[in-house]
Motif scaffolding. Structure first.
Motif, PDB file in Angstrom:
ATOM      1  N   TYR A   1       7.696  -0.852   0.410  1.00 14.61           N
ATOM      2  CA  TYR A   1       7.739  -1.988  -0.512  1.00 14.61           C
ATOM      3  C   TYR A   1       6.958  -3.153   0.067  1.00 14.61           C
ATOM      4  O   TYR A   1       6.642  -3.190   1.254  1.00 14.61           O
ATOM      5  CB  TYR A   1       9.181  -2.415  -0.790  1.00 14.61           C
ATOM      6  CG  TYR A   1       9.908  -2.995   0.401  1.00 14.61           C
ATOM      7  CD1 TYR A   1       9.958  -4.378   0.624  1.00 14.61           C
ATOM      8  CD2 TYR A   1      10.549  -2.171   1.325  1.00 14.61           C
ATOM      9  CE1 TYR A   1      10.626  -4.919   1.721  1.00 14.61           C
ATOM     10  CE2 TYR A   1      11.222  -2.701   2.424  1.00 14.61           C
ATOM     11  CZ  TYR A   1      11.253  -4.070   2.613  1.00 14.61           C
ATOM     12  OH  TYR A   1      11.907  -4.608   3.705  1.00 14.61           O
ATOM     13  N   VAL A   2       6.654  -4.107  -0.798  1.00 11.02           N
ATOM     14  CA  VAL A   2       6.011  -5.360  -0.390  1.00 11.02           C
ATOM     15  C   VAL A   2       6.932  -6.507  -0.774  1.00 11.02           C
ATOM     16  O   VAL A   2       7.363  -6.620  -1.928  1.00 11.02           O
ATOM     17  CB  VAL A   2       4.641  -5.540  -1.062  1.00 11.02           C
ATOM     18  CG1 VAL A   2       4.041  -6.892  -0.687  1.00 11.02           C
ATOM     19  CG2 VAL A   2       3.691  -4.412  -0.663  1.00 11.02           C
ATOM     20  N   LEU A   3       7.256  -7.350   0.202  1.00 16.23           N
ATOM     21  CA  LEU A   3       8.009  -8.563  -0.056  1.00 16.23           C
ATOM     22  C   LEU A   3       7.017  -9.697  -0.285  1.00 16.23           C
ATOM     23  O   LEU A   3       6.188  -9.997   0.583  1.00 16.23           O
ATOM     24  CB  LEU A   3       8.925  -8.881   1.122  1.00 16.23           C
ATOM     25  CG  LEU A   3       9.727 -10.186   1.036  1.00 16.23           C
ATOM     26  CD1 LEU A   3      10.688 -10.166  -0.150  1.00 16.23           C
ATOM     27  CD2 LEU A   3      10.467 -10.455   2.337  1.00 16.23           C
TER      28      LEU A   3
ATOM     29  N   GLN B   1      -2.049  -6.198  -6.541  1.00 15.56           N
ATOM     30  CA  GLN B   1      -2.542  -6.310  -5.172  1.00 15.56           C
ATOM     31  C   GLN B   1      -1.570  -5.659  -4.187  1.00 15.56           C
ATOM     32  O   GLN B   1      -1.977  -4.982  -3.244  1.00 15.56           O
ATOM     33  CB  GLN B   1      -2.739  -7.788  -4.830  1.00 15.56           C
ATOM     34  CG  GLN B   1      -3.548  -8.030  -3.562  1.00 15.56           C
ATOM     35  CD  GLN B   1      -4.047  -9.470  -3.488  1.00 15.56           C
ATOM     36  OE1 GLN B   1      -4.447 -10.044  -4.512  1.00 15.56           O
ATOM     37  NE2 GLN B   1      -4.032 -10.042  -2.305  1.00 15.56           N
ATOM     38  N   ALA B   2      -0.269  -5.863  -4.425  1.00 16.08           N
ATOM     39  CA  ALA B   2       0.738  -5.272  -3.546  1.00 16.08           C
ATOM     40  C   ALA B   2       0.686  -3.746  -3.624  1.00 16.08           C
ATOM     41  O   ALA B   2       0.769  -3.054  -2.592  1.00 16.08           O
ATOM     42  CB  ALA B   2       2.125  -5.777  -3.933  1.00 16.08           C
ATOM     43  N   ARG B   3       0.551  -3.198  -4.813  1.00 18.65           N
ATOM     44  CA  ARG B   3       0.536  -1.731  -4.966  1.00 18.65           C
ATOM     45  C   ARG B   3      -0.738  -1.122  -4.396  1.00 18.65           C
ATOM     46  O   ARG B   3      -0.730   0.015  -3.926  1.00 18.65           O
ATOM     47  CB  ARG B   3       0.723  -1.363  -6.436  1.00 18.65           C
ATOM     48  CG  ARG B   3       2.134  -1.676  -6.917  1.00 18.65           C
ATOM     49  CD  ARG B   3       2.447  -1.159  -8.292  1.00 18.65           C
ATOM     50  NE  ARG B   3       3.851  -1.439  -8.596  1.00 18.65           N
ATOM     51  CZ  ARG B   3       4.271  -2.216  -9.582  1.00 18.65           C
ATOM     52  NH1 ARG B   3       3.377  -2.794 -10.390  1.00 18.65           N
ATOM     53  NH2 ARG B   3       5.562  -2.416  -9.772  1.00 18.65           N
ATOM     54  N   GLU B   4      -1.823  -1.870  -4.449  1.00 22.90           N
ATOM     55  CA  GLU B   4      -3.044  -1.381  -3.804  1.00 22.90           C
ATOM     56  C   GLU B   4      -2.841  -1.248  -2.303  1.00 22.90           C
ATOM     57  O   GLU B   4      -3.313  -0.287  -1.679  1.00 22.90           O
ATOM     58  CB  GLU B   4      -4.212  -2.323  -4.112  1.00 22.90           C
ATOM     59  CG  GLU B   4      -4.698  -2.235  -5.554  1.00 22.90           C
ATOM     60  CD  GLU B   4      -5.714  -3.305  -5.892  1.00 22.90           C
ATOM     61  OE1 GLU B   4      -5.979  -4.171  -5.003  1.00 22.90           O
ATOM     62  OE2 GLU B   4      -6.245  -3.291  -7.020  1.00 22.90           O
ATOM     63  N   ARG B   5      -2.117  -2.183  -1.705  1.00 29.12           N
ATOM     64  CA  ARG B   5      -1.814  -2.117  -0.263  1.00 29.12           C
ATOM     65  C   ARG B   5      -0.931  -0.908   0.042  1.00 29.12           C
ATOM     66  O   ARG B   5      -1.142  -0.194   1.018  1.00 29.12           O
ATOM     67  CB  ARG B   5      -1.135  -3.405   0.200  1.00 29.12           C
ATOM     68  CG  ARG B   5      -1.984  -4.638   0.052  1.00 29.12           C
ATOM     69  CD  ARG B   5      -1.211  -5.883   0.468  1.00 29.12           C
ATOM     70  NE  ARG B   5      -0.992  -5.898   1.912  1.00 29.12           N
ATOM     71  CZ  ARG B   5      -1.902  -6.260   2.817  1.00 29.12           C
ATOM     72  NH1 ARG B   5      -3.107  -6.652   2.409  1.00 29.12           N
ATOM     73  NH2 ARG B   5      -1.620  -6.256   4.093  1.00 29.12           N
TER      74      ARG B   5
ATOM     75  N   THR C   1       0.118  -4.240   6.922  1.00 32.49           N
ATOM     76  CA  THR C   1      -0.032  -5.537   7.560  1.00 32.49           C
ATOM     77  C   THR C   1       0.388  -6.622   6.568  1.00 32.49           C
ATOM     78  O   THR C   1       0.659  -6.362   5.399  1.00 32.49           O
ATOM     79  CB  THR C   1      -1.479  -5.755   7.996  1.00 32.49           C
ATOM     80  OG1 THR C   1      -2.340  -5.672   6.849  1.00 32.49           O
ATOM     81  CG2 THR C   1      -1.904  -4.700   9.018  1.00 32.49           C
ATOM     82  N   SER C   2       0.435  -7.869   7.053  1.00 32.14           N
ATOM     83  CA  SER C   2       0.771  -9.002   6.187  1.00 32.14           C
ATOM     84  C   SER C   2      -0.504  -9.692   5.726  1.00 32.14           C
ATOM     85  O   SER C   2      -1.538  -9.664   6.414  1.00 32.14           O
ATOM     86  CB  SER C   2       1.661  -9.995   6.932  1.00 32.14           C
ATOM     87  OG  SER C   2       2.895  -9.396   7.290  1.00 32.14           O
TER      88      SER C   2
ATOM     89  N   ASN D   1       6.029  -3.170   3.922  1.00 31.60           N
ATOM     90  CA  ASN D   1       6.934  -2.419   4.798  1.00 31.60           C
ATOM     91  C   ASN D   1       6.800  -0.932   4.500  1.00 31.60           C
ATOM     92  O   ASN D   1       6.874  -0.519   3.334  1.00 31.60           O
ATOM     93  CB  ASN D   1       8.372  -2.864   4.581  1.00 31.60           C
ATOM     94  CG  ASN D   1       8.578  -4.316   4.942  1.00 31.60           C
ATOM     95  OD1 ASN D   1       8.936  -4.641   6.053  1.00 31.60           O
ATOM     96  ND2 ASN D   1       8.327  -5.221   3.991  1.00 31.60           N
ATOM     97  N   PRO D   2       6.647  -0.091   5.531  1.00 34.41           N
ATOM     98  CA  PRO D   2       6.284   1.312   5.309  1.00 34.41           C
ATOM     99  C   PRO D   2       7.407   2.205   4.818  1.00 34.41           C
ATOM    100  O   PRO D   2       7.137   3.289   4.295  1.00 34.41           O
ATOM    101  CB  PRO D   2       5.815   1.776   6.692  1.00 34.41           C
ATOM    102  CG  PRO D   2       6.525   0.886   7.651  1.00 34.41           C
ATOM    103  CD  PRO D   2       6.641  -0.447   6.955  1.00 34.41           C
ATOM    104  N   GLY D   3       8.668   1.810   4.955  1.00 36.16           N
ATOM    105  CA  GLY D   3       9.744   2.718   4.590  1.00 36.16           C
ATOM    106  C   GLY D   3       9.757   3.923   5.510  1.00 36.16           C
ATOM    107  O   GLY D   3       9.338   3.850   6.664  1.00 36.16           O
TER     108      GLY D   3
END
Length: 287
Positions: free
Chosen positions: A21-23, A64-68, A75-76, A102-104
């Motif tokens: 997930y991305v916070l 953008q978060a889902r592309e990461r 990374t942040s 965060n990689p889970g």
């Protein structure tokens, strides 16, 4: 967007399930903006939780978060978004956000069969960093409560579902039905691109399956890629929990050394079995 959970509940859910997930956190604002600094939301590959203001701004940030996540970039990143014509929002201000990926859980496992060994195994793996799909035809076999990192897949066609479910993942075949075990092995060797296959059984079952697969034209390398009897040789015992501990230890060794597809097993290697075991129905371990 799932509005039933706020951002910190969503973080807890993702951590429990091992889902990447991305916070997203609003760090600073200028002018007129939808939300204040410190507002947060959580973005996964398929869901978003809570909000930092909605509209095209939130759409762009989720994208953008889902592309990461898709490129596994954990990374942040800081990003600035002017709320002008380019985002179709008339607030006129700008928003700076921090995206923390965060990689889970990196390890994924599919378990076929919900018998005694599988139930004991899931109890152990519920406390380990694995994302697990648990498959069985019998809905009543699944316990009422499962660990958060376990997803139940009830199906009347486990063999047909196997290739899509198992792609890139470790697989354990622990069913109550030897013919189903064989069809799963054959299907995964033919169509699957799984990371490895572990099969429960005795040395007798291992040799019988080896002969059947050999008769159907599978190569020795393909046949030898199936770990049977599954589990480590240095963890003795035949009780369900003892076998589950053995299998768990093997999975952990594979996670440390993913290139090692044939760790020390609970029994003789395939090549040492040939000619040593008669075709007998006795002595098999199965669910």
């Amino acid at each position: 967007m799932d509005r039933r959970l706020n951002w910190y509940q969503a973080v807890a859910l993702c951590e429990d399930q091992g889902e990447p997930y991305v916070l997203v956190t609003v760090l600073g604002v200028t002018g007129s903006v939808p939300r204040e600094p410190s507002s947060k939301m959580v973005v996964t590959g398929s869901q978003s939780y809570d909000t930092i203001g909605g509209g095209h701004l939130e759409y762009r940030i989720c994208q953008q978060a889902r592309e990461r996540l898709a490129r596994q970039d954990f990374t942040s990143e800081m990003a600035n978004f002017p709320l002008g014509a380019s985002l179709g929002q008339c607030c006129g201000g700008s928003v700076s956000v921090l995206l923390e990926a965060n990689p889970g859980c990196e390890q994924e496992l599919v378990i076929f069969g919900a018998g005694h060994v599988a139930k004991a195994l899931v109890t152990i793996l519920g406390g380990l960093p694995w994302r697990i799909t648990w498959v069985d035809e019998r809905a009543e076999q699944f316990p009422a409560d499962c660990p958060g990192n376990v997803r139940i897949h009830h199906t009347d066609d486990p063999v047909g579902d196997a290739p899509a479910l198992c792609a890139g993942k470790q697989v354990l075949i622990l069913t109550h039905n030897h013919q189903l075990d064989f069809e799963l092995c054959r299907t995964l060797l033919t169509k699957g691109e799984c990371a490895g296959i572990g099969l429960i059984g005795s040395d007798t079952k291992a040799e019988r399956f080896r002969k059947r697969l050999d008769h159907r034209g599978f190569s020795a390398a393909d046949i030898n890629s199936i770990r049977c009897p599954v589990g480590r040789t240095d963890v003795p015992g035949k009780r369900p929990m003892e076998v589950a501990v053995s299998i768990s230890a093997e999975l952990l060794s594979l996670a440390v050394s993913p290139s090692q597809t044939t760790p020390a097993r609970r029994g003789l290697p395939w090549k040492e079995l040939k000619g040593l075991i008669k075709n007998t129905e006795t002595g098999d371990i199965s669910e």
